[in-house]
Write an enzyme that holds these catalytic residues in place. Structure first.
Site, PDB file in Angstrom:
ATOM      1  CG  ASP A 193      -8.287  -4.454   1.642  1.00 15.01           C
ATOM      2  OD1 ASP A 193      -9.383  -4.229   2.197  1.00 15.01           O
ATOM      3  OD2 ASP A 193      -8.008  -4.034   0.502  1.00 15.01           O
TER       4      ASP A 193
ATOM      5  CE  LYS B 126       1.729 -18.833   0.382  1.00 10.06           C
ATOM      6  NZ  LYS B 126       1.079 -20.133   0.626  1.00 10.06           N
TER       7      LYS B 126
ATOM      8  CE1 TYR C  85      -3.132  -3.031   0.638  1.00  7.73           C
ATOM      9  CE2 TYR C  85      -4.530  -1.087   0.600  1.00  7.73           C
ATOM     10  CZ  TYR C  85      -4.372  -2.449   0.509  1.00  7.73           C
ATOM     11  OH  TYR C  85      -5.464  -3.232   0.279  1.00  7.73           O
TER      12      TYR C  85
ATOM     13  CG  ASP D 180     -13.930  -6.969   1.676  1.00  5.11           C
ATOM     14  OD1 ASP D 180     -13.770  -6.117   2.563  1.00  5.11           O
ATOM     15  OD2 ASP D 180     -14.295  -6.690   0.514  1.00  5.11           O
TER      16      ASP D 180
ATOM     17  CG  ASP E  76      -2.115 -20.772   1.779  1.00  6.46           C
ATOM     18  OD1 ASP E  76      -1.583 -20.308   2.805  1.00  6.46           O
ATOM     19  OD2 ASP E  76      -1.589 -21.689   1.120  1.00  6.46           O
TER      20      ASP E  76
END
Ligand code: ATP
Length: 339
Positions: A228, A171, A123, A232, A204
């Site tokens: 982010d 990750k 970002y 959601d 994941d």
């Protein structure tokens, strides 16, 4: 008296802002917690009218307020919220996902919080074209920001008084340097907090477990982009974005906003669910209460949440969560119960 800056936003933003103002005015008039609300412009409409998505005047007014409420903005979101987060150093993005009764949720016992690092990762916008066929993005992760967000996640876990478990999501098997540093820093910080259990999970696996066993999470701490996406997903797991509030918190200031965007597909139709924004007000009251040692803020925050809980339990709902109430009708139900 708390001075609240309110960015009214784009798309469904103005409709949600109307609800938020009505709720704040009711709290002011009937529950004795005093507010002065200043409506401000930022986003697509501000860009069109002033040439700037985040006008100087808006930024100055936000800085002078005790806290900011921000309705969703449209295409220019990055120029508004990403800038505000950076300028005001709002490093912690707090996104709770909780089952309310009578919701299209996967289970009725979900109560987790995603703590998303807000200042680094992809970002920062450090993207470059190598040539016309290749572009690269720089991903910055620092131990200082990672420890700071892990510390905040521990604070949330302590306040929640639940399992007191922080799951660090990353990750590092692929992004060995950046996520390696993130998980090492988080682990070091979290293990310093006695009474808090440290857990780690690849992103994941976390995406899968949020569907397979969402009730097993307490607090999740993760990097900006993963946070982010996962928030959601978590919002959908508990019944949809219409119920999903968020807080952006720094050491001296905080901004509260729904998780969702401007939802242009339903704008102006009076069918948006204002709960996401009203639950953001609840988070704001808790933050003001903590910062100012003001018990009244906590009392009203609790009342606000239990009011929404009660309303949806009785089947009074907007369309997105299986009801037929308009934004205004739903807001009126909240107001009449609060008053
Ligand atoms: P962004 O990319 O900025 O996150 P978006 O417009 O792609 O925004 P959202 O606005 O986040 O996506 O939401 C996706 C969909 O969910 C919307 O198009 C809308 O149909 C629905 N939705 C989002 N918020 C609400 C709400 N408060 N009430 C009802 N439905 C909503």
């Amino acid at each position: 008296m708390y001075n609240i800056s309110l960015i009214t936003g784009d798309g469904i933003g103005p409709e949600l802002s109307e609800s938020a103002i009505a709720v704040l005015e009711t709290i002011h008039d009937k529950l004795g917690l005093k507010f002065s609300i200043k409506k401000l412009q930022a986003g697509d409409s501000a860009l069109k009218q002033t040439g700037k998505a985040l006008p100087e005047e808006t930024l100055e007014s936000v800085k002078q307020s005790h806290a900011c409420l921000k309705a969703p903005v449209g295409e220019s979101a990055a120029d508004v919220i990403v800038r505000l987060r950076r300028i005001l150093d709002l490093y912690a993005n707090i996104r709770p996902a909780k089952s309310y009764p009578n919701m299209p949720a996967l289970r009725d016992d979900i109560d987790l919080v995603i703590v998303r690092e807000n200042t680094e990762d992809l970002y920062t916008g450090d993207e470059f074209d190598i040539d016309e066929n290749i572009s690269v993005a720089l991903r910055k992760i620092s131990s200082q920001a990672s420890k700071r967000i892990a510390k905040y996640a521990c604070l949330i876990a302590e306040q929640r008084n639940q399992e007191k478990k922080v799951t660090c999501v990353h990750k590092s098997n692929v992004m060995r340097k950046t996520d390696g540093l993130f998980v090492r820093s988080c682990e070091e910080e979290i293990r310093n907090h006695s009474g808090i259990t440290f857990e780690q999970m690849y992103v994941d696996a976390c995406a899968m477990n949020l569907i397979r066993q969402p009730q097993s999470f307490d607090v999740i701490v993760t990097t900006n982009l993963f946070g982010d996406i996962l928030s959601d997903e978590a919002a959908q797991v508990v019944g949809g974005l219409g119920m999903a509030p968020a807080a952006n918190i720094g050491d001296n200031f905080a901004l509260f906003e729904p998780v969702h965007g401007a939802a242009f597909d339903i704008a102006g139709k009076q069918i948006a669910n204002p709960s996401s924004f009203i639950l953001s007000i609840k988070m704001m009251l808790e933050w003001l209460g903590m910062k100012n040692n003001d018990k009244k803020c906590f009392d009203v925050a609790g009342k606000l949440e239990s009011t929404i809980y009660d309303i949806v339990k009785h089947g009074i709902k907007t369309k997105d969560i299986g009801g037929d109430k308009t934004t205004r009708e739903f807001t009126k139900e909240i107001i009449s119960r609060l008053a």
